[in-house]
Design an enzyme around this catalytic site. Structure first.
Site, PDB file in Angstrom:
ATOM      1  N   GLU A  27       0.861  -1.344   0.076  1.00  0.00           N
ATOM      2  CA  GLU A  27       0.046  -0.011  -0.159  1.00  0.00           C
ATOM      3  C   GLU A  27       0.858   1.306   0.088  1.00  0.00           C
ATOM      4  O   GLU A  27       2.092   1.188   0.513  1.00  0.00           O
ATOM      5  CB  GLU A  27      -0.877   0.093   1.390  1.00  0.00           C
ATOM      6  N   ASN A 174     -12.483  -1.679  -0.821  1.00  0.00           N
ATOM      7  CA  ASN A 174     -11.788  -2.327   0.425  1.00  0.00           C
ATOM      8  C   ASN A 174     -12.464  -1.842   1.494  1.00  0.00           C
ATOM      9  O   ASN A 174     -12.855  -0.751   1.552  1.00  0.00           O
ATOM     10  CB  ASN A 174     -10.172  -1.859   0.272  1.00  0.00           C
ATOM     11  N   GLU A 175     -12.639  -2.955   2.558  1.00  0.00           N
ATOM     12  CA  GLU A 175     -13.084  -2.405   3.817  1.00  0.00           C
ATOM     13  C   GLU A 175     -14.295  -1.490   3.729  1.00  0.00           C
ATOM     14  O   GLU A 175     -14.318  -0.187   4.292  1.00  0.00           O
ATOM     15  CB  GLU A 175     -11.959  -1.709   4.808  1.00  0.00           C
ATOM     16  N   TYR A 250      -6.396  -8.990  11.956  1.00  0.00           N
ATOM     17  CA  TYR A 250      -5.304  -8.497  12.430  1.00  0.00           C
ATOM     18  C   TYR A 250      -5.026  -9.170  13.893  1.00  0.00           C
ATOM     19  O   TYR A 250      -5.938  -9.339  14.467  1.00  0.00           O
ATOM     20  CB  TYR A 250      -5.147  -7.017  12.487  1.00  0.00           C
ATOM     21  N   GLU A 306      -6.094  -9.015   3.848  1.00  0.00           N
ATOM     22  CA  GLU A 306      -5.254  -8.432   4.917  1.00  0.00           C
ATOM     23  C   GLU A 306      -5.213  -9.492   6.191  1.00  0.00           C
ATOM     24  O   GLU A 306      -6.369  -9.587   6.877  1.00  0.00           O
ATOM     25  CB  GLU A 306      -5.878  -7.234   5.307  1.00  0.00           C
ATOM     26  N   GLN A 355       2.191  -6.109   5.823  1.00  0.00           N
ATOM     27  CA  GLN A 355       2.317  -5.800   4.255  1.00  0.00           C
ATOM     28  C   GLN A 355       3.950  -5.916   3.942  1.00  0.00           C
ATOM     29  O   GLN A 355       4.626  -6.721   4.789  1.00  0.00           O
ATOM     30  CB  GLN A 355       2.254  -4.149   3.936  1.00  0.00           C
TER      31      GLN A 355
END
Length: 511
Positions: A27, A174-175, A250, A306, A355
């Site tokens: 990103e 995204n999201e 996460y 992710e 990432q």
């Protein structure tokens, strides 16, 4: 206490573990792109067209299968026309999500596609639903993949690229529940159908469209997307109008406001992090069960695009740049995730660690002062697991006295395992999560004769051991001699807090 036994039927291969489970994510965030992948053509750092050569070499060595770009939250503020054409003429914009810094758009579509070609990786482009338009997304895929003299193909040629590229993966937003628009599930489901319709397949480029999916345990989001597909109960064609949904999760040990330190943690926090990582198994099971209700034939893929650890940033660094160190603990978080992905290979078709460079659970860190490149402990887990790429999953049944520890209101198994086979080889992955005690695991190998084996181990004296420019091999894999013949197959020693892979050479299978 007797040793745990891992029963593996080597002659009963299951679904294929897609190599894309070992995918990556880059990103426009901190030093991931600028200073990570991109140094510019005038840099003293060796580069090819501005792309840093040592980073490319490191990623090629682990057979990077795909790369997701340009975000993340940045994707839903990104307008692709800002990043094409002569660099000196590209507009400057603001990266409002990550540090509120000025983005000069030096790294855009052509640079990303050149990077993928250097890496030998498939591009995964994340399209802008949050602040973009259907037309903008439709024109981007045309620009990238159309071969004739259409308006966008002609524009691409004006910018120096004659032949179209292949773009196999495309993200629809995204999201969308957060930084991608703060939409409700029902709102986004309708938009996803609309946008996906206009991500067209030009010049034989087949696109796998991935709709922005749920965060963590938002099963309602997954169910809403599954109900928005065209009928899935019958037919052998592709799912439509998109082909997969995503999931983000996460690992952290504290709340978002204080996620925990990357390097300063005690034993209790060690176990809490690994317990949170092991929660991926429940998420895959429950999201998968929801998908099964509407798609029993598993035509729709689940893409965990992710995942990884998210700690407090390194002291003294910009909080918006998400730079964190990467320890042995992060490596075992990765190994636990991969075991879960392998077990769900029938549904999980791709995953992308967050990432790749200098951000969150990165593969490599680049030192801005010395230009040194550091391979992280997580990188080494990826390297040790390349044998799982596109191999057939093997079920691993743990029997006997499998040690556990009570953590966070549940029981954490202290041994994790998965396996796969391809041709006349198999790879067994074993993780000992115990911070203090070594373990021995018996591999009960059935169905095929094992004629040879080699093993590697990743561990370090300290739980928070990590690599730096001064000590680049503080955590690095080594050959492991703790594997012995056993009447049931093999016996494998697992040092405390370690990751071990055992490669098996198999006698040719009977016809």
């Amino acid at each position: 206490m007797s040793s745990p036994v891992a029963v593996i039927d080597l002659d009963l291969p299951g679904p294929t573990i897609s190599r894309h489970v070992y995918g990556h994510f880059a990103e426009h965030l901190g030093r991931c792109i600028y200073g990570g992948f991109w140094v510019g053509e005038d840099s003293d750092v060796p580069n090819v067209g501005g792309i840093r050569s040592d980073v490319v070499a490191a990623l090629r060595a682990i057979n990077i299968p795909n790369l997701r770009w340009p975000g993340g939250c940045f994707a839903d503020d990104y307008h692709w026309r800002d990043g094409v054409g002569p660099r000196e003429a590209r507009p400057r914009t603001v990266n409002s999500h990550w540090g509120d810094v000025v983005e000069d758009n030096a790294f855009g579509t052509h640079e990303f596609m050149a990077l993928c070609e250097l890496l030998g990786a498939d591009p995964y482009v994340s399209g802008n639903v949050g602040s973009g338009s259907v037309r903008e997304m439709s024109e981007w895929i045309e620009y990238l993949t159309r071969a004739d003299d259409s308006p966008m193909a002609a524009l691409r040629r004006e910018h120096g690229r004659d032949e179209p590229w292949k773009v196999p993966f495309w993200g629809i937003g995204n999201e969308a529940w957060g930084c991608g628009g703060n939409l409700r599930a029902e709102q986004f489901a309708s938009l996803a159908r609309q946008y996906a319709t206009y991500v067209r397949e030009h010049a034989g480029n087949e696109v796998y469209r991935i709709a922005a999916g749920a965060s963590d345990h938002d099963y309602h989001w997954t169910e809403t997307l599954m109900r928005s597909f065209d009928p899935l109960e019958s037919g052998d064609g592709r799912a439509a109008p998109f082909q997969a949904v995503s999931l983000h999760y996460y690992t952290m040990t504290g709340p978002w406001s204080d996620k925990g330190s990357a390097t300063r943690f005690d034993t209790d926090e060690w176990y809490l992090a690994l317990s949170r990582a092991a929660h991926m198994e429940e998420l895959l099971t429950r999201h998968g069960a929801m998908m099964d209700r509407y798609d029993p034939r598993k035509r729709v893929g689940l893409v965990v695009d992710e995942w990884g650890t998210w700690w407090n940033v390194e002291p003294g660094t910009d909080p918006g740049f998400l730079l964190q160190q990467n320890t042995l603990r992060d490596a075992l978080v990765a190994s636990v995730h991969f075991d879960a992905f392998h077990r769900h290979a029938d549904r999980v078709v791709m995953a992308n660690i967050a990432q790749t460079v200098n951000v969150l659970q990165a593969m490599v860190l680049t030192d801005p002062e010395t230009d040194a490149l550091v391979l992280t402990p997580t990188y080494h887990v990826f390297a040790m697991n390349t044998g799982h790429h596109d191999a057939a999953a093997l079920a691993v049944h743990l029997r006997g006295d499998v040690p556990t520890r009570e953590v966070d209101g549940g029981e954490l198994p202290l041994v994790s395992a998965s396996a796969s086979t391809r041709g006349d080889t198999a790879l067994v992955s074993l993780t000992n999560l115990d911070a203090d005690a070594a373990r021995t695991v018996v591999l009960d190998l059935r169905g095929r004769d094992v004629v040879g084996h080699t093993a590697r181990v990743l561990t370090a004296p300290a739980l928070n051991a990590h690599n730096t420019a001064a000590t680049p091999d503080a955590v690095a894999p080594a050959l492991h001699d703790g594997v012995r013949a056993h009447k049931r197959g093999l016996e494998v020693d697992l040092p405390a807090h370690s990751y071990v892979t055992v490669r098996l050479e198999l006698a040719p299978a009977d016809d």
